[in-house]
Design an enzyme around this catalytic site. Structure first.
Site, short mmCIF file in Angstrom:
data_model
loop_
_atom_site.label_atom_id
_atom_site.label_comp_id
_atom_site.label_asym_id
_atom_site.label_seq_id
_atom_site.Cartn_x
_atom_site.Cartn_y
_atom_site.Cartn_z
N LYS A 110 0.86 -1.18 0.00
CA LYS A 110 0.00 0.00 0.00
C LYS A 110 0.90 1.23 0.00
O LYS A 110 1.78 1.37 0.86
CB LYS A 110 -0.88 -0.03 1.25
CG LYS A 110 -1.68 1.24 1.46
CD LYS A 110 -2.62 1.08 2.64
CE LYS A 110 -3.30 2.37 2.98
NZ LYS A 110 -4.38 2.19 3.95
C1 R5P Z 1 -2.90 4.61 8.35
O1 R5P Z 1 -1.85 4.36 8.81
C2 R5P Z 1 -3.82 3.60 7.95
O2 R5P Z 1 -3.17 2.53 7.30
C3 R5P Z 1 -4.95 4.06 7.06
O3 R5P Z 1 -5.68 2.94 6.80
C4 R5P Z 1 -4.50 4.69 5.78
O4 R5P Z 1 -3.84 5.88 6.02
C5 R5P Z 1 -5.61 4.85 4.74
O5 R5P Z 1 -6.51 5.75 5.07
P1 R5P Z 1 -6.65 7.14 4.32
O6 R5P Z 1 -7.21 6.83 2.96
O7 R5P Z 1 -7.61 7.90 5.17
O8 R5P Z 1 -5.29 7.76 4.23
#
Ligand code: R5P
Length: 295
Positions: free
Chosen positions: A205
């Site tokens: 990710k």
């Molecule tokens: C953060 O550390 C988490 O992995 C969140 O799931 C990630 O940041 C994704 O969320 P957003 O789309 O709000 O950035």
């Protein structure tokens, strides 16, 4: 270790040539994995489109009751039919999600940060592999801080989780966390995504950036793109479209869904881009129409 002086800047990414090892399974880099790994990956990536819409609501693990996620028990059941995977903590899943849902689970297994602590880069593995198995997790999500103070400990965490996941055929999702003082450049993301993949993460990710297709070409496992801070819906859909066009195999989005005025319609619009080849403009029209018709 290779000499660090005089390294050439890499440039031969051959982005037009597809990954060469996918001939016996549709998930990038998974062709030589065993059946159980492939089963979990197919719970994450749709066999038809090859892509996924992950809904991330694990923010509470370091942000507490962030805006939009005050009542997980009310929001999450509404969104489940509109996404492919829930990315969450075990606490959120066990308390606020009925176990009869039939979507994938990306289980957050690292923690140690909080927004009132200055350096977020020091985490531990907080979920045992046995508990991940009990929860039927389809992948194990670990925050990884390349180039930050906590780099060594987060690589240790990632490696520990990959080793445990490999014992029981559960894939690992390596989450690229950009430490403070680091810039979101393609050079940084090429470094971080490739390190995580070479350490054995099965899915990465990361964030969208310029030259994204080169990051994808150099990464031997699928990349899903994080949403980041809340954008206007049109801009978030453009980012989603550009990510898929650049070779991402999905979105792992949180705030741009749960902080939208219309979270369900936003999740659906993202799904149209991810699975049905909608352009960002078509998806935004779809979003507006659906939001309007619900009033
Ligand atoms: C953060 O550390 C988490 O992995 C969140 O799931 C990630 O940041 C994704 O969320 P957003 O789309 O709000 O950035």
């Amino acid at each position: 270790m290779a000499d660090l002086d005089g390294n050439k800047v890499e440039k031969n990414f051959q982005v037009d040539i597809p990954f060469s090892m996918d001939n016996n399974f549709y998930v990038k880099g998974a062709g030589h994995l065993e059946w159980g790994m492939k089963k979990h990956l197919s719970n994450i990536f749709c066999p038809k489109s090859g892509n996924t819409v992950m809904f991330a609501f694990d923010h509470g693990y370091f942000m507490g009751s962030v805006s939009g996620l005050e009542r997980l028990d009310l929001l999450i059941p509404k969104l489940i039919p509109h996404v492919d995977v829930l990315m969450a903590t075990r606490g959120a899943l066990r308390t606020c999600v009925k176990p009869d849902f039939r979507k994938g689970i990306a289980l957050r297994v690292s923690s140690g940060s909080s927004i009132i602590f200055d350096d977020l880069s020091h985490e531990v593995v907080s979920v045992d592999i046995e508990d991940a198995i009990r929860m039927n997790a389809d992948c194990l999500a670990v925050q990884t801080f390349i180039g930050a103070d906590g780099q060594v400990s987060s690589i240790k965490n990632l490696s520990k989780v990959i080793n445990a996941g490999n014992r029981y055929s559960i894939p690992t999702l390596g989450v690229v966390a950009v430490g403070k003082n680091l810039e979101r450049t393609d050079q940084y993301f090429k470094l971080a995504t490739r390190i995580l993949a070479e350490l054995g993460a099965n899915i990465i990710k990361t964030y969208f950036c310029d030259k994204f297709e080169e990051i994808v070409a150099a990464c031997p496992v699928p990349i899903v793109v994080a949403g980041g801070k809340k954008l206007p819906e049109q801009d978030a859909l453009k980012m989603a479209y550009n990510s898929i066009q650049g070779g991402a195999k999905g979105l792992d989005m949180g705030r741009n869904i749960f902080q939208s005025k219309n979270p369900v319609e936003m999740a659906d619009a993202i799904g149209k881009i991810v699975h049905e080849k909608f352009t960002d403009k078509e998806a935004f029209e779809y979003y507006k129409e659906k939001a309007e018709s619900r009033k």
